[in-house]
Motif scaffolding. Structure first.
Motif, short mmCIF file in Angstrom:
data_model
loop_
_atom_site.label_atom_id
_atom_site.label_comp_id
_atom_site.label_asym_id
_atom_site.label_seq_id
_atom_site.Cartn_x
_atom_site.Cartn_y
_atom_site.Cartn_z
N GLY A 28 33.63 19.39 56.57
CA GLY A 28 33.05 20.40 57.44
C GLY A 28 33.75 21.74 57.39
O GLY A 28 33.43 22.62 58.16
N SER A 29 34.70 21.89 56.46
CA SER A 29 35.38 23.19 56.44
C SER A 29 34.60 24.19 55.59
O SER A 29 34.01 23.82 54.58
CB SER A 29 36.82 23.06 55.94
N PRO A 30 34.61 25.45 56.00
CA PRO A 30 33.84 26.46 55.27
C PRO A 30 34.49 26.84 53.94
O PRO A 30 35.71 26.84 53.84
CB PRO A 30 33.84 27.67 56.23
N ARG A 31 33.63 27.12 52.94
CA ARG A 31 34.14 27.54 51.62
C ARG A 31 33.41 28.79 51.18
O ARG A 31 32.19 28.83 51.25
CB ARG A 31 33.84 26.43 50.59
N TYR A 32 34.13 29.79 50.69
CA TYR A 32 33.53 31.02 50.16
C TYR A 32 32.44 31.57 51.06
O TYR A 32 31.38 31.97 50.60
CB TYR A 32 32.89 30.78 48.79
#
Lengths: 502, 348
Positions: free
Chosen positions: A190-194
């Motif tokens: 669930g962690s945001p990327r780019y």
């Protein structure tokens, strides 16, 4: 009662005037919706759902089934005529369909090929669904994270068949597709990327606007450069006869249709892989077989391979839905929602509790396949006339279609922005002789591969053993390694031969 | 000839624009409900003192169809229409982009007007947890309409599970084996974390795989790819009836009833405290929704919660705890929950 008897019983349910009428209506609407870029079967089914509320569930699902099904036909129309895929599975159809229509001036034949292949692929899918539906759904269940990872590795290597003459440029395009696909929220943690702080990018790059842009809008930019080139009037008569393929062409479309039909059905059954993946894989496999003309230059085989595969996958995706209550595609998921609203519980008990409904649906697919084929062939002469429109008029028209299509999938200007940007980027990519097909394919496959591979590693505790100890994944891993080694072995053998002759 | 061509093309364009106009949303959208007499979707409703919903109301669900939130939403819209509580067309849209954050943000920041007054979002504690952890969106960006019910999870085994019951699995995990549990996002993850903490095994011996929705986790369970599936009763109901999911542990302070009664609680199988992380299910709206509209929807949901169909076909059938809270009470309840959760995670 055997499945065949059950199917006949299903036909007795379907053949009422109301049901046939519903099927025809669904087929016509499906063709229209499918031909419009951005408005895929998902939206079509969703739009029609409230209309069907007054019907009994069987009639309603027959109409929705026909709509879903005919959508797969409609998607190829704009792909062939305008080089804009009507829906994502039609991306590969454009690769050969557009050159055949434009360069070879045989648009009617290209459309006819797509329709025939769709019909053959769909029929194969339905026959398999009838006789092996529940069994097939159970095989689909056997595909867990490790099996899907191995299968997707095989699919990813098949990109090498799409890269064209320059392998390095192909790899660059593939890697670019993977990079774009990795944007957005990581599905497992669930962690945001780019996401660059943008809430829109948190959801990743939306697929449909991306495809419309990189195929359709890039095409618009191309057309702008050739707007003064006089379009020759295509000398196709406004008749079905003028659109018929030659006997040779007809014979050429059959083998790829059958191969892709079987392959596509199976891909449709797998969890998470839908008609788009089916079409890509059908096309990639066709690269391995003999074609009369090279693929990508307007070959009948190319059109047939992907159209048959995507229709078969559409049929295949009904197997897990009906047998296990698991939607195999987004549209399947909407149908599932529909079933629940009618008080029918899709799930392992559907075939036992509601045989009339379940078999009615399957037999209605056969009926709508036939009806759609007839309607689709009947409209060919009118559709081909679109190509006679001068380029200077086509540019604004296609642009409007691109904007409308990309807006409607995201219901926001973000989709339009993605479409414009990906169009411009793809235009320059193509201008420098990179191919966009590997980029699109890796964009579709990379997220599936990532989430399955990471799940597999969670299960195995990080060990690679999981891919080699389970029979299905082992089989795919062997195919994967064979595919990697074949070019190497070939070049070594080639060198040895050269040495001998020298 | 040319004129005919242009007419044809103009026609195609018009139809395509019309279709887009009709299509209210992207993602897996599906509409439910009866059409209210051929009115177009763009019909304007003026907000007077007495709020009246537009002919089409958008209802967003941030997880896949077939999961618990989806069933909850479709049940409410179904009751609203069949019981004549609201005369409108509900378009239920499943938008899972960015784990649901995209649609939650969209709804939270919708600008004032008819659209905001006719937009609802299904929101539960499992939505709130990742939202505050991963984004800057907070529950105060919404108007809370009502809390409808409280749900709890169970663990299920399948025919592929090697362990006869969950106690056996705990023993195996303690002696070094690796057990895999599959479930949904948010609240299921929180329950899993509470569970392994209570039984004292590491996350390496009892692993958790996050799926997009419970329906996907069930698929993995049926294929034998996870040992246990975590689900609330609603999503598992059909499979329990068919015998393909067998309840082995109630994540609750007391046993469930009916066909889930066989599953013991954690304190029954060993020297543990019961693990229970109640999941509240609520309906929220854009912060810009007018007070009249909030009053209308909170009242409509109250009526839903009082129907026999809701009591029997949802609450009783899926073994939830009925818990209707109106807008004011629910707002206090949810912001308190959010405060405690953020404090426990050390989020500012």
């Amino acid at each position: 009662m055997s499945n065949f008897e059950m199917l006949l019983r299903g036909f007795s349910v379907v053949f009422t005037p109301a049901n046939i009428g519903a099927s025809i209506l669904g087929a016509i609407l499906g063709l229209i919706v499918g031909a419009m870029p951005g408005i895929g079967s998902l939206a079509g089914v969703a739009l029609l759902l409230p209309l069907t509320y007054k019907f009994n569930p069987t009639t309603a699902i027959i109409m929705l089934g026909a709509l879903y099904y005919s959508n797969m036909y409609g998607g190829s129309f704009s792909a062939i005529l305008l080089n804009i895929p009507g829906d994502s599975p039609a991306v590969m159809t454009a690769v050969d369909g557009y050159p055949m229509a434009k360069k070879k001036k045989r648009p009617g034949q290209a459309l006819f090929t797509a329709n025939m292949a769709s019909c053959i692929g769909g029929t194969i899918g339905m026959i398999i669904l009838t006789f092996a539906g529940p069994a097939l759904a159970n095989i689909g269940l056997k595909f867990g994270p490790s099996e899907m990872t191995a299968l997707l590795l095989v699919a990813m290597t098949s990109i090498s068949w799409l890269v064209g003459e320059n392998p390095i440029k192909g790899i660059v395009a593939t890697a670019f597709g993977i990079l774009l696909a990795s944007m957005g929220m990581d599905t497992l943690s669930g962690s945001p990327r780019y996401d660059f702080g943008s809430m829109h990018l948190l959801g990743g790059i939306p697929f449909t606007p991306f495809v419309i842009g990189s195929v359709g809008f890039a095409q618009v930019i191309n057309l702008m450069n050739e707007r003064y080139v006089q379009t020759e009037m295509i000398d196709a008569k406004l008749s079905i006869r003028g659109s018929l393929p030659t006997k040779r062409e007809f014979l050429r479309l059959i083998p790829p249709s059958i191969r892709s039909g079987i392959l596509g059905t199976f891909v449709g059954v797998l969890p998470g892989a839908g008609a788009t993946t089916g079409a890509f894989m059908g096309y990639a496999i066709q690269k391995n077989f003999k074609s009369d003309e090279p693929l990508g230059t307007g070959a009948v085989e190319g059109i047939a391979a992907c159209e048959a595969a995507n229709n078969a996958a559409a049929a295949g995706s009904f197997a897990p839905l009906l047998a296990l209550g698991i939607p195999g595609s987004g549209t399947g998921a909407v149908l599932l929602g529909g079933l629940m609203l009618w008080g029918l519980n899709p799930g392992p008990l559907l075939f036992q509790n509601e045989p009339d409904f379940a078999w009615g649906l399957i037999s209605s697919l056969f009926l709508s396949n036939a009806i759609t084929l007839l309607i689709a062939i009947a409209v060919i002469p009118f559709l081909t006339k679109i190509l006679a429109v001068p380029t200077k008029y086509m540019i604004p028209i296609i642009t409007v279609v691109c904007v409308v299509g990309s807006y409607s999938t995201t219901y926001s200007m973000f989709g339009v922005l993605v479409m414009l940007l990906s169009g411009i980027v793809s235009y320059f990519i193509q201008k420098n002789n990179y191919s966009t097909a590997p980029m699109l394919l890796s964009f579709v496959l990379a997220p599936l591969l990532e989430s399955n591979m990471r799940k597999a590693f969670i299960i195995s505790g990080g060990s690679l053993k999981i891919f080699f100890t389970r029979p299905i994944s082992l089989m795919f891993m062997l195919i994967f390694f064979t595919m990697l080694l074949i070019p190497l072995v070939r070049s070594i053998i080639g060198k040895k031969k050269e040495e001998k002759t020298a | 000839m040319k004129n005919k061509m242009m007419a044809l093309l103009a026609g195609v364009l018009t139809v395509s624009v019309l279709f887009t106009g009709c299509q209210k949303s992207g993602g897996n959208s599906s509409s439910g409900g009866t059409s209210s007499g051929g009115t177009s979707s763009g019909e304007k409703t003026t907000v007077t003192k007495e709020f009246k919903p537009a002919s089409t109301v958008d209802w967003y669900v941030a997880s896949s169809p077939g999961g618990g939130s989806d069933i909850f939403t479709r049940m409410i819209t179904d009751i609203m229409i069949s019981e004549g509580i609201v005369d409108t067309n509900f378009i239920v849209t499943n938008k899972t982009d960015g784990g649901g954050e995209v649609v939650r943000n969209e709804v939270a920041h919708m600008s004032k007007g008819d659209r905001a007054n006719n937009t609802l979002l299904t929101f539960n504690s499992g939505c709130l947890m990742p939202m505050v952890e991963n984004t800057k969106n907070r529950s105060s960006n919404f108007k809370v309409i009502a809390v409808m019910a409280v749900d709890k999870q169970l663990l299920f085994k399948t025919e592929h599970t090697k362990y006869a019951d969950f106690n056996e699995a705990i023993e195996a995990a303690k002696s070094g084996a690796s057990i895999v549990i599959g479930g949904s996002k948010g609240d299921d993850v929180a329950t899993y974390e509470a569970l392994i903490q209570e039984i004292g095994v590491s996350a390496d011996n009892m692993k958790y795989i996050t799926y997009d929705a419970t329906s996907d986790a069930i698929t993995a369970g049926l294929g034998g790819h996870v040992d246990f599936v975590m689900s609330k009763p609603a999503a598992a109901s059909e499979y329990v009836e068919a015998g393909s999911l067998i309840p082995v542990l109630a994540l609750s302070k007391e046993r469930f009833s009916g066909n889930l009664a066989d599953a013991p609680t954690l304190s029954e199988i060993g020297d543990y405290e019961d693990v229970e992380v109640p999941v509240w299910r609520s309906v929220v709206a854009p912060a810009s929704m007018s007070d009249e509209a909030v009053a209308f929807w909170t009242d409509a949901l109250k009526k839903v919660s009082e129907t026999e169909k809701w009591q029997n076909d949802y609450i009783a059938k899926y073994k939830l705890i009925p818990e209707y809270m109106d807008a004011a009470t629910a707002t206090g309840y949810i912001s308190e929950f959010e405060k405690n959760f953020m404090a426990s995670k050390g989020i500012q």
